[in-house]
Design a protein around this motif. Structure first.
Motif, PDB file in Angstrom:
ATOM      1  N   ARG A   2       0.836  -1.092   0.000  1.00 56.17           N
ATOM      2  CA  ARG A   2       0.000   0.000   0.000  1.00 56.17           C
ATOM      3  C   ARG A   2       0.868   1.135   0.000  1.00 56.17           C
ATOM      4  NH1 ARG A   2      -3.243   2.623   3.639  1.00 56.17           N
ATOM      5  NH2 ARG A   2      -1.509   3.850   3.238  1.00 56.17           N
ATOM      6  N   TRP A   3       1.526   1.060   0.696  1.00 54.10           N
ATOM      7  CA  TRP A   3       2.413   2.211   0.832  1.00 54.10           C
ATOM      8  C   TRP A   3       3.503   2.063  -0.205  1.00 54.10           C
ATOM      9  CZ3 TRP A   3       0.050   5.387   3.967  1.00 54.10           C
ATOM     10  CH2 TRP A   3      -0.823   4.852   4.880  1.00 54.10           C
ATOM     11  N   ILE A   4       3.709   3.062  -1.054  1.00 52.47           N
ATOM     12  CA  ILE A   4       4.759   3.025  -2.056  1.00 52.47           C
ATOM     13  C   ILE A   4       5.517   4.322  -1.976  1.00 52.47           C
ATOM     14  CG2 ILE A   4       3.408   1.495  -3.540  1.00 52.47           C
ATOM     15  CD1 ILE A   4       2.695   3.818  -5.269  1.00 52.47           C
ATOM     16  N   GLY A   5       6.596   4.391  -2.685  1.00 54.62           N
ATOM     17  CA  GLY A   5       7.474   5.550  -2.583  1.00 54.62           C
ATOM     18  C   GLY A   5       6.873   6.815  -3.147  1.00 54.62           C
ATOM     19  N   VAL A   6       7.559   7.897  -2.872  1.00 52.65           N
ATOM     20  CA  VAL A   6       7.109   9.211  -3.333  1.00 52.65           C
ATOM     21  C   VAL A   6       7.166   9.277  -4.855  1.00 52.65           C
ATOM     22  CG1 VAL A   6       7.583  11.684  -3.240  1.00 52.65           C
ATOM     23  CG2 VAL A   6       7.950  10.273  -1.227  1.00 52.65           C
ATOM     24  N   LEU A   7       6.100   9.777  -5.450  1.00 52.81           N
ATOM     25  CA  LEU A   7       6.061   9.963  -6.892  1.00 52.81           C
ATOM     26  C   LEU A   7       6.255  11.432  -7.213  1.00 52.81           C
ATOM     27  CD1 LEU A   7       2.991   7.671  -7.679  1.00 52.81           C
ATOM     28  CD2 LEU A   7       5.409   7.128  -7.866  1.00 52.81           C
ATOM     29  N   CYS A   8       6.729  11.702  -8.412  1.00 46.34           N
ATOM     30  CA  CYS A   8       7.008  13.087  -8.795  1.00 46.34           C
ATOM     31  C   CYS A   8       5.830  13.699  -9.523  1.00 46.34           C
ATOM     32  CB  CYS A   8       8.251  13.157  -9.687  1.00 46.34           C
ATOM     33  SG  CYS A   8       9.747  12.581  -8.848  1.00 46.34           S
ATOM     34  N   ILE A  96     -17.278  -4.990  11.689  1.00 47.34           N
ATOM     35  CA  ILE A  96     -16.416  -5.729  12.608  1.00 47.34           C
ATOM     36  C   ILE A  96     -15.766  -6.906  11.892  1.00 47.34           C
ATOM     37  CG2 ILE A  96     -16.383  -7.141  14.703  1.00 47.34           C
ATOM     38  CD1 ILE A  96     -18.647  -5.348  15.783  1.00 47.34           C
ATOM     39  N   GLY A  97     -16.542  -7.592  11.061  1.00 45.30           N
ATOM     40  CA  GLY A  97     -16.007  -8.737  10.328  1.00 45.30           C
ATOM     41  C   GLY A  97     -14.914  -8.340   9.359  1.00 45.30           C
ATOM     42  N   ARG A  98     -15.088  -7.225   8.662  1.00 45.48           N
ATOM     43  CA  ARG A  98     -14.054  -6.779   7.726  1.00 45.48           C
ATOM     44  C   ARG A  98     -12.775  -6.395   8.457  1.00 45.48           C
ATOM     45  NH1 ARG A  98     -17.321  -3.061   3.252  1.00 45.48           N
ATOM     46  NH2 ARG A  98     -18.160  -4.825   2.047  1.00 45.48           N
ATOM     47  N   ALA A  99     -12.913  -5.782   9.618  1.00 48.32           N
ATOM     48  CA  ALA A  99     -11.724  -5.432  10.395  1.00 48.32           C
ATOM     49  C   ALA A  99     -11.011  -6.697  10.870  1.00 48.32           C
ATOM     50  CB  ALA A  99     -12.110  -4.549  11.578  1.00 48.32           C
ATOM     51  N   ASP A 100     -11.771  -7.660  11.348  1.00 45.87           N
ATOM     52  CA  ASP A 100     -11.183  -8.904  11.844  1.00 45.87           C
ATOM     53  C   ASP A 100     -10.483  -9.669  10.718  1.00 45.87           C
ATOM     54  OD1 ASP A 100     -12.099  -8.324  14.366  1.00 45.87           O
ATOM     55  OD2 ASP A 100     -13.842  -9.666  14.253  1.00 45.87           O
ATOM     56  N   ALA A 101     -11.029  -9.581   9.502  1.00 50.66           N
ATOM     57  CA  ALA A 101     -10.465 -10.307   8.371  1.00 50.66           C
ATOM     58  C   ALA A 101      -9.283  -9.595   7.734  1.00 50.66           C
ATOM     59  CB  ALA A 101     -11.547 -10.538   7.314  1.00 50.66           C
ATOM     60  N   GLY A 102      -9.031  -8.343   8.133  1.00 48.85           N
ATOM     61  CA  GLY A 102      -7.939  -7.587   7.552  1.00 48.85           C
ATOM     62  C   GLY A 102      -8.309  -6.825   6.305  1.00 48.85           C
ATOM     63  N   GLY A 309     -15.454  -0.312  -8.355  1.00 52.89           N
ATOM     64  CA  GLY A 309     -15.119  -1.712  -8.109  1.00 52.89           C
ATOM     65  C   GLY A 309     -15.799  -2.227  -6.855  1.00 52.89           C
ATOM     66  N   SER A 310     -15.849  -3.538  -6.716  1.00 54.55           N
ATOM     67  CA  SER A 310     -16.578  -4.144  -5.595  1.00 54.55           C
ATOM     68  C   SER A 310     -15.925  -3.897  -4.244  1.00 54.55           C
ATOM     69  CB  SER A 310     -16.716  -5.655  -5.830  1.00 54.55           C
ATOM     70  OG  SER A 310     -15.438  -6.269  -5.929  1.00 54.55           O
ATOM     71  N   ALA A 316      -8.737  -1.993   0.062  1.00 55.72           N
ATOM     72  CA  ALA A 316      -8.326  -2.336  -1.299  1.00 55.72           C
ATOM     73  C   ALA A 316      -8.965  -1.434  -2.346  1.00 55.72           C
ATOM     74  CB  ALA A 316      -8.678  -3.793  -1.604  1.00 55.72           C
ATOM     75  N   GLY A 317      -9.934  -0.617  -1.960  1.00 57.62           N
ATOM     76  CA  GLY A 317     -10.602   0.262  -2.911  1.00 57.62           C
ATOM     77  C   GLY A 317      -9.648   1.286  -3.502  1.00 57.62           C
TER      78      GLY A 317
END
Length: 336
Positions: A2-8, A96-102, A309-310, A316-317
């Motif tokens: 998720r986290w990626i480097g700085v873009l110009c 709660i379920g989405r948080a528990d599932a990551g 998107g779903s 992930a959105g």
């Protein structure tokens, strides 16, 4: 989100090169998200997806998290008109379920969080019952999820205004929903948002004296994914933040038909956030959407029903990931 480097940055805005986003000295304990209408739904999605970044949220004329369930017809009925009513217990269980599932961040980061929900009794676009369901969502989440008894939920729903963001000035448009959706109601909603989320101001409030700059939103795409946003967004930097002092951050999401292409700089300049940003030493990020017919988003709404998107309302959105990435570039480090 998720986290990626700085873009110009390398594209031009209005004939001049847009300035790159600055690296600010952000206090991670003073980071918040707010939004009006579709922006309110987006603010809730950001808080649920990234509670580690956004423990504070202000929701203006919005309903409960995951209300639309990826369906436009549900968004237009249950999540705007309140008929049929939202099933709040089921939505809380889903969160709660989405948080528990990551799929979303850990809810433990909301243990000392704050949520301020503002809505008008005269709102004919997002019914008061829908906004009340949003408040009930947070209250039930607080009472159901382990360790969230300290989550502060303030439901401010007794004021008489239509579907807009109230301003401190008086005027007839308070009781209408007309462009640019900033109602002159004699109530400073921006000031109340800051007070509810950040407490007492650090300085006396006056006219905004900081810098409002544009930046190239396309330069911050995550892995090249198109977040379906406008080319340009805005950032307001108070004088203290520009001078390198510790600074908070508020991400302010406009509503449908309230993006810069539709209303110019009315929202980013006139909503009232910038003057309070100076008083609190809080930078304000104003991301901007774009209208499109494919996918179907002619009113330039934030995605709260699934046009991108779903996974639109999870980490992930494509839009939540973009926002989280931009916030990281400004200086907010993710918590682990």
């Amino acid at each position: 989100m998720r986290w990626i480097g700085v873009l110009c940055l390398g594209l031009f805005a209005a004939g001049a090169q847009a300035a790159p986003l600055p690296k600010l000295k952000i206090d991670a304990h003073r980071v918040a998200v707010s939004g009006l209408s579709s922006g309110a739904y987006m603010a809730t999605q950001m808080q649920m997806a990234y509670p580690d970044i956004f423990p504070y949220a202000a929701i203006v004329a919005g309903g409960p998290y995951a209300c639309a369930n990826g369906k436009l017809d549900v968004a237009l009925s249950t999540c705007m008109k309140g008929a049929p009513a939202a099933d709040v217990p089921t939505l809380v269980t889903k969160a709660i379920g989405r948080a528990d599932a990551g799929d979303n961040g850990a809810l433990k980061y909301l243990a000392h969080g704050k949520v301020y929900l503002l809505h008008g009794k005269e709102d004919a676009t997002v019914a008061p019952a829908v906004a009340e369901a949003g408040a009930q969502f947070y209250k039930r989440l607080r009472d159901t999820a382990p360790g969230l008894k300290g989550l502060q939920v303030v439901d401010d729903g007794d004021r008489a205004f239509a579907h807009n963001l109230p301003l401190r000035e008086q005027g007839d448009d308070c009781h209408k929903s007309v462009s640019p959706y900033l109602g002159h109601c004699g109530f400073d909603a921006a000031g109340e948002v800051f007070a509810q989320l950040f407490g007492k101001p650090l300085h006396a409030v006056g006219d905004a004296k900081g810098q409002l700059q544009t930046f190239n939103q396309d330069a911050y795409r995550v892995n090249g994914a198109d977040p379906l946003l406008a080319e340009e967004g805005y950032l307001y930097v108070p004088p203290a933040c520009a001078a390198g002092k510790p600074c908070g951050l508020l991400v302010a999401f406009h509503g449908c038909k309230q993006n810069a292409a539709a209303v110019g700089e009315a929202f980013v300049k006139d909503a009232g956030f910038n003057r309070w940003a100076d008083a609190y030493d809080v930078a304000v990020l104003y991301p901007q959407t774009r209208a499109s017919m494919a996918p179907l988003n002619p009113q330039a709404c934030w995605d709260w029903w699934g046009y991108s998107g779903s996974d639109y309302d999870t980490r992930a959105g494509v839009q939540p990931r973009w926002v989280a990435h931009v916030v990281e570039q400004l200086g907010v480090a993710p918590k682990h």
